[in-house]
Design a protein around this motif. Structure first.
Motif, PDB file in Angstrom:
ATOM      1  N   GLU A 102      27.540 -21.306  21.693  1.00 51.08           N
ATOM      2  CA  GLU A 102      26.261 -20.611  21.543  1.00 51.08           C
ATOM      3  C   GLU A 102      26.331 -19.212  22.124  1.00 51.08           C
ATOM      4  OE1 GLU A 102      21.501 -21.145  22.564  1.00 51.08           O
ATOM      5  OE2 GLU A 102      22.893 -22.816  22.868  1.00 51.08           O
ATOM      6  N   ALA A 103      27.035 -19.056  23.251  1.00 55.54           N
ATOM      7  CA  ALA A 103      27.164 -17.739  23.870  1.00 55.54           C
ATOM      8  C   ALA A 103      27.891 -16.769  22.948  1.00 55.54           C
ATOM      9  CB  ALA A 103      27.900 -17.851  25.202  1.00 55.54           C
ATOM     10  N   ALA A 104      28.946 -17.246  22.273  1.00 53.84           N
ATOM     11  CA  ALA A 104      29.688 -16.380  21.360  1.00 53.84           C
ATOM     12  C   ALA A 104      28.843 -15.997  20.153  1.00 53.84           C
ATOM     13  CB  ALA A 104      30.971 -17.080  20.920  1.00 53.84           C
ATOM     14  N   ALA A 105      28.024 -16.924  19.669  1.00 55.12           N
ATOM     15  CA  ALA A 105      27.145 -16.617  18.542  1.00 55.12           C
ATOM     16  C   ALA A 105      26.093 -15.589  18.939  1.00 55.12           C
ATOM     17  CB  ALA A 105      26.482 -17.897  18.040  1.00 55.12           C
ATOM     18  N   GLN A 106      25.513 -15.743  20.115  1.00 57.42           N
ATOM     19  CA  GLN A 106      24.537 -14.779  20.596  1.00 57.42           C
ATOM     20  C   GLN A 106      25.183 -13.396  20.772  1.00 57.42           C
ATOM     21  OE1 GLN A 106      21.332 -15.126  20.890  1.00 57.42           O
ATOM     22  NE2 GLN A 106      21.100 -17.350  20.684  1.00 57.42           N
ATOM     23  N   GLU A 107      26.444 -13.390  21.197  1.00 54.14           N
ATOM     24  CA  GLU A 107      27.166 -12.126  21.357  1.00 54.14           C
ATOM     25  C   GLU A 107      27.399 -11.463  20.002  1.00 54.14           C
ATOM     26  OE1 GLU A 107      31.393 -10.444  23.224  1.00 54.14           O
ATOM     27  OE2 GLU A 107      30.750 -12.509  23.617  1.00 54.14           O
ATOM     28  N   ARG A 108      27.739 -12.263  18.995  1.00 54.37           N
ATOM     29  CA  ARG A 108      27.909 -11.719  17.640  1.00 54.37           C
ATOM     30  C   ARG A 108      26.608 -11.096  17.151  1.00 54.37           C
ATOM     31  NH1 ARG A 108      29.037 -15.215  13.140  1.00 54.37           N
ATOM     32  NH2 ARG A 108      29.288 -13.216  12.075  1.00 54.37           N
ATOM     33  N   LEU A 109      25.506 -11.795  17.352  1.00 61.94           N
ATOM     34  CA  LEU A 109      24.208 -11.284  16.911  1.00 61.94           C
ATOM     35  C   LEU A 109      23.863 -10.003  17.652  1.00 61.94           C
ATOM     36  CD1 LEU A 109      21.581 -11.495  15.332  1.00 61.94           C
ATOM     37  CD2 LEU A 109      20.728 -13.092  17.071  1.00 61.94           C
ATOM     38  N   ALA A 110      24.094  -9.970  18.952  1.00 63.00           N
ATOM     39  CA  ALA A 110      23.803  -8.758  19.728  1.00 63.00           C
ATOM     40  C   ALA A 110      24.649  -7.592  19.264  1.00 63.00           C
ATOM     41  CB  ALA A 110      24.049  -9.037  21.217  1.00 63.00           C
ATOM     42  N   ASP A 111      25.904  -7.858  18.906  1.00 62.47           N
ATOM     43  CA  ASP A 111      26.787  -6.806  18.424  1.00 62.47           C
ATOM     44  C   ASP A 111      26.274  -6.227  17.107  1.00 62.47           C
ATOM     45  OD1 ASP A 111      29.367  -5.298  18.297  1.00 62.47           O
ATOM     46  OD2 ASP A 111      29.681  -6.601  16.558  1.00 62.47           O
ATOM     47  N   LEU A 112      25.852  -7.097  16.198  1.00 60.65           N
ATOM     48  CA  LEU A 112      25.305  -6.638  14.918  1.00 60.65           C
ATOM     49  C   LEU A 112      24.012  -5.854  15.131  1.00 60.65           C
ATOM     50  CD1 LEU A 112      25.957  -9.849  12.793  1.00 60.65           C
ATOM     51  CD2 LEU A 112      27.014  -7.613  12.421  1.00 60.65           C
ATOM     52  N   ASP A 113      23.164  -6.354  16.019  1.00 60.19           N
ATOM     53  CA  ASP A 113      21.909  -5.660  16.311  1.00 60.19           C
ATOM     54  C   ASP A 113      22.176  -4.257  16.868  1.00 60.19           C
ATOM     55  OD1 ASP A 113      20.482  -7.840  15.468  1.00 60.19           O
ATOM     56  OD2 ASP A 113      19.944  -8.538  17.470  1.00 60.19           O
ATOM     57  N   ALA A 114      23.182  -4.140  17.736  1.00 57.81           N
ATOM     58  CA  ALA A 114      23.508  -2.836  18.323  1.00 57.81           C
ATOM     59  C   ALA A 114      23.981  -1.863  17.250  1.00 57.81           C
ATOM     60  CB  ALA A 114      24.573  -3.001  19.402  1.00 57.81           C
ATOM     61  N   LEU A 115      24.749  -2.362  16.298  1.00 60.91           N
ATOM     62  CA  LEU A 115      25.223  -1.502  15.208  1.00 60.91           C
ATOM     63  C   LEU A 115      24.070  -1.027  14.340  1.00 60.91           C
ATOM     64  CD1 LEU A 115      28.443  -3.423  14.096  1.00 60.91           C
ATOM     65  CD2 LEU A 115      28.347  -1.151  15.136  1.00 60.91           C
ATOM     66  N   ASP A 116      23.072  -1.886  14.175  1.00 58.09           N
ATOM     67  CA  ASP A 116      21.926  -1.525  13.332  1.00 58.09           C
ATOM     68  C   ASP A 116      20.881  -0.726  14.096  1.00 58.09           C
ATOM     69  OD1 ASP A 116      20.707  -1.715  10.720  1.00 58.09           O
ATOM     70  OD2 ASP A 116      19.227  -3.053  11.606  1.00 58.09           O
ATOM     71  N   GLY A 117      20.936  -0.788  15.430  1.00 61.76           N
ATOM     72  CA  GLY A 117      19.993  -0.018  16.237  1.00 61.76           C
ATOM     73  C   GLY A 117      18.701  -0.721  16.535  1.00 61.76           C
ATOM     74  N   GLU A 118      18.548  -1.974  16.086  1.00 61.71           N
ATOM     75  CA  GLU A 118      17.327  -2.727  16.381  1.00 61.71           C
ATOM     76  C   GLU A 118      17.585  -4.206  16.154  1.00 61.71           C
ATOM     77  OE1 GLU A 118      14.818  -0.654  13.554  1.00 61.71           O
ATOM     78  OE2 GLU A 118      14.743  -2.464  12.322  1.00 61.71           O
ATOM     79  N   PRO A 119      16.787  -5.083  16.759  1.00 60.43           N
ATOM     80  CA  PRO A 119      16.981  -6.521  16.591  1.00 60.43           C
ATOM     81  C   PRO A 119      16.784  -6.951  15.134  1.00 60.43           C
ATOM     82  CG  PRO A 119      15.578  -6.066  18.481  1.00 60.43           C
ATOM     83  CD  PRO A 119      15.731  -4.773  17.752  1.00 60.43           C
ATOM     84  N   PHE A 120      17.537  -7.963  14.747  1.00 59.91           N
ATOM     85  CA  PHE A 120      17.470  -8.502  13.395  1.00 59.91           C
ATOM     86  C   PHE A 120      16.153  -9.242  13.205  1.00 59.91           C
ATOM     87  CE2 PHE A 120      19.354 -11.940  10.400  1.00 59.91           C
ATOM     88  CZ  PHE A 120      18.888 -11.260   9.281  1.00 59.91           C
ATOM     89  N   THR A 121      15.369  -8.793  12.256  1.00 61.11           N
ATOM     90  CA  THR A 121      14.137  -9.486  11.882  1.00 61.11           C
ATOM     91  C   THR A 121      14.187  -9.790  10.395  1.00 61.11           C
ATOM     92  OG1 THR A 121      12.980  -7.398  11.502  1.00 61.11           O
ATOM     93  CG2 THR A 121      12.777  -8.396  13.698  1.00 61.11           C
ATOM     94  N   SER A 122      13.523 -10.837  10.009  1.00 59.96           N
ATOM     95  CA  SER A 122      13.591 -11.290   8.626  1.00 59.96           C
ATOM     96  C   SER A 122      12.356 -12.105   8.318  1.00 59.96           C
ATOM     97  CB  SER A 122      14.859 -12.134   8.435  1.00 59.96           C
ATOM     98  OG  SER A 122      14.856 -12.806   7.191  1.00 59.96           O
ATOM     99  N   ASP A 123      12.121 -12.364   7.036  1.00 60.83           N
ATOM    100  CA  ASP A 123      11.039 -13.269   6.664  1.00 60.83           C
ATOM    101  C   ASP A 123      11.350 -14.690   7.115  1.00 60.83           C
ATOM    102  OD1 ASP A 123      13.177 -13.216   4.819  1.00 60.83           O
ATOM    103  OD2 ASP A 123      11.958 -14.170   3.280  1.00 60.83           O
ATOM    104  N   ALA A 124      12.640 -15.023   7.245  1.00 59.08           N
ATOM    105  CA  ALA A 124      13.043 -16.360   7.672  1.00 59.08           C
ATOM    106  C   ALA A 124      13.521 -16.336   9.119  1.00 59.08           C
ATOM    107  CB  ALA A 124      14.156 -16.883   6.764  1.00 59.08           C
ATOM    108  N   ALA A 125      13.488 -17.494   9.769  1.00 55.59           N
ATOM    109  CA  ALA A 125      13.941 -17.610  11.154  1.00 55.59           C
ATOM    110  C   ALA A 125      15.435 -17.342  11.259  1.00 55.59           C
ATOM    111  CB  ALA A 125      13.622 -19.005  11.685  1.00 55.59           C
TER     112      ALA A 125
END
Length: 389
Positions: free
Chosen positions: A280-303
């Motif tokens: 889970e920690a590695a998955a959260q790290e992947r998500l944080a890395d993608l969010d940093a590249l995009d400049g904002e947290p990932f939001t979507s119509d779906a969870a």
């Protein structure tokens, strides 16, 4: 051990992935993906290796502006999946049909895909709006433009279904002395004169192998749920949690009853964005890395789920057993990485729990979903095809 009720799985193909920064974490450039179908062909083959029910591929206007000013485009979804049909043998293929296009052209395109794939096609009617219209439609949701767009989608969907019904079972088309011969007794022309959409005449492509390709519709609120209730055999929804999923299921089933379709087979799919890793920690790290590249947290119509394949299996099992979902459409945050994790990690875990197939037992999309072949004019309350209001 007897096999109990099993869930259905689908995957959404969206460029390099559902996360806006996914393209930045690949060796390819966005231009190379736009100019080639290889990315999606590889993904469809991989999904078939995982025994998934189907893949979906979206369409959009040819060019639209991204928030950072880049001009983006997509290959035409039905054509890409037509190529994928030749490279696969079992997995279902579901492109989008945009309401801004002519219903006869969309009907012919999807029917052709059903023929090329020997009965593995579906389609997802989707409202076609400009970014400016979308902003107006959603502020407030349920405003006049929002209602008008879904009224158009209702007519568009009926028109496409009517074109498929214009060829009765057994109808033949051939050349006769250099001309066109049609057995008129076996043709029932589409007939819809709506406020937004007109449809008349017969389809240019004979009756699809499934009778009708499977209709799948995404809904987020009551107005689109009503479209789901009237026409969908697969409904995509976007709950935040189990309680929300139960509420959505109850509302959709109530609307299906109002539409006279409560007894018709129907599959409710919950959409979920997924970011997967070995911990889970590695998955959260992947998500944080993608969010940093995009400049904002990932939001979507779906969870958004970030965790391990086993953790995702727990999540899906809860929504399946307690939330009323029949299946799930998963949206990989990074297509290649997360699709591999779904096929190699999630699917074996679901199989171990007896929740997912260990082999394909059907050859058509309707067969995978346990849906019967659509009868001619099989639409309660609308006469045959697109006619009758």
């Amino acid at each position: 051990m007897s096999v109990g009720r099993q869930l259905h799985l689908a995957v959404s193909l969206d460029g390099f992935g559902a996360h806006p920064a996914a393209w930045r974490r690949t060796a390819r450039t966005p231009e190379s993906a736009f100019g080639s179908a290889a990315l999606h062909l590889d993904a469809v083959r991989r999904a078939e290796e995982g025994l998934l029910d189907f893949v979906t591929l979206d369409d959009s206007r040819p060019i639209h502006a991204h928030r950072d000013g880049r001009a983006l485009g997509r290959l035409e979804a039905a054509q890409v999946l037509a190529v994928a049909a030749a490279a696969t043998s079992r997995i279902g293929l579901v492109p989008t049909g945009l309401t801004g296009r002519l219903p006869g052209e969309v009907a012919d395109r999807i029917a052709t895909l059903d023929h090329l794939s020997a009965g593995r096609a579906g389609w997802r009617p989707r409202v076609d709006v400009t970014p400016e219209q979308l902003k107006l439609a959603l502020e407030p949701e349920g405003g006049p433009l929002f209602v008008e767009l879904f009224d158009e989608a209702e007519e568009f969907t009926r028109a496409v279904l009517g074109y498929w019904d214009s060829w009765a079972p057994g109808a033949l088309l051939g050349d006769l002395v250099g001309g066109r011969f049609v057995d008129q007794a076996l043709i029932r022309p589409a007939d819809l004169d709506g406020v937004h959409v007109r449809a008349t005449g017969s389809a240019g492509v004979p009756r699809p192998p499934q009778g009708r390709p499977v209709t799948a519709i995404l809904g987020h609120a009551t107005i689109p749920y009503r479209l789901v209730a009237r026409h969908a055999e697969v409904g995509f929804v976007t709950p935040a949690d189990t309680a929300g999923l139960l509420e959505i299921r109850e509302e959709v089933e109530g609307l299906r009853k109002e539409a006279g379709r409560a007894e018709r087979p129907f599959r409710l799919f919950a959409d979920l964005n997924v970011v997967l890793a070995g911990s889970e920690a590695a998955a959260q790290e992947r998500l944080a890395d993608l969010d940093a590249l995009d400049g904002e947290p990932f939001t979507s119509d779906a969870a958004v789920f970030a965790g391990t394949p086993a953790g995702l299996a727990d999540h899906l099992e809860e929504w399946f057993r307690d939330g009323g979902a029949d299946g799930f459409r998963l949206r990989p945050a990074q297509l290649a990485e997360d699709l591999d994790a779904l096929v190699d990690g999630l699917v074996p875990e679901l199989q171990r729990r007896g929740l997912f197939r260990t082999a394909y037992t059907a050859t058509t999309l309707r067969g995978h979903l346990g849906l019967p072949e659509a009868g001619h004019g099989d639409e309660t309350g609308h006469g045959h095809g697109a006619g009758g209001r």
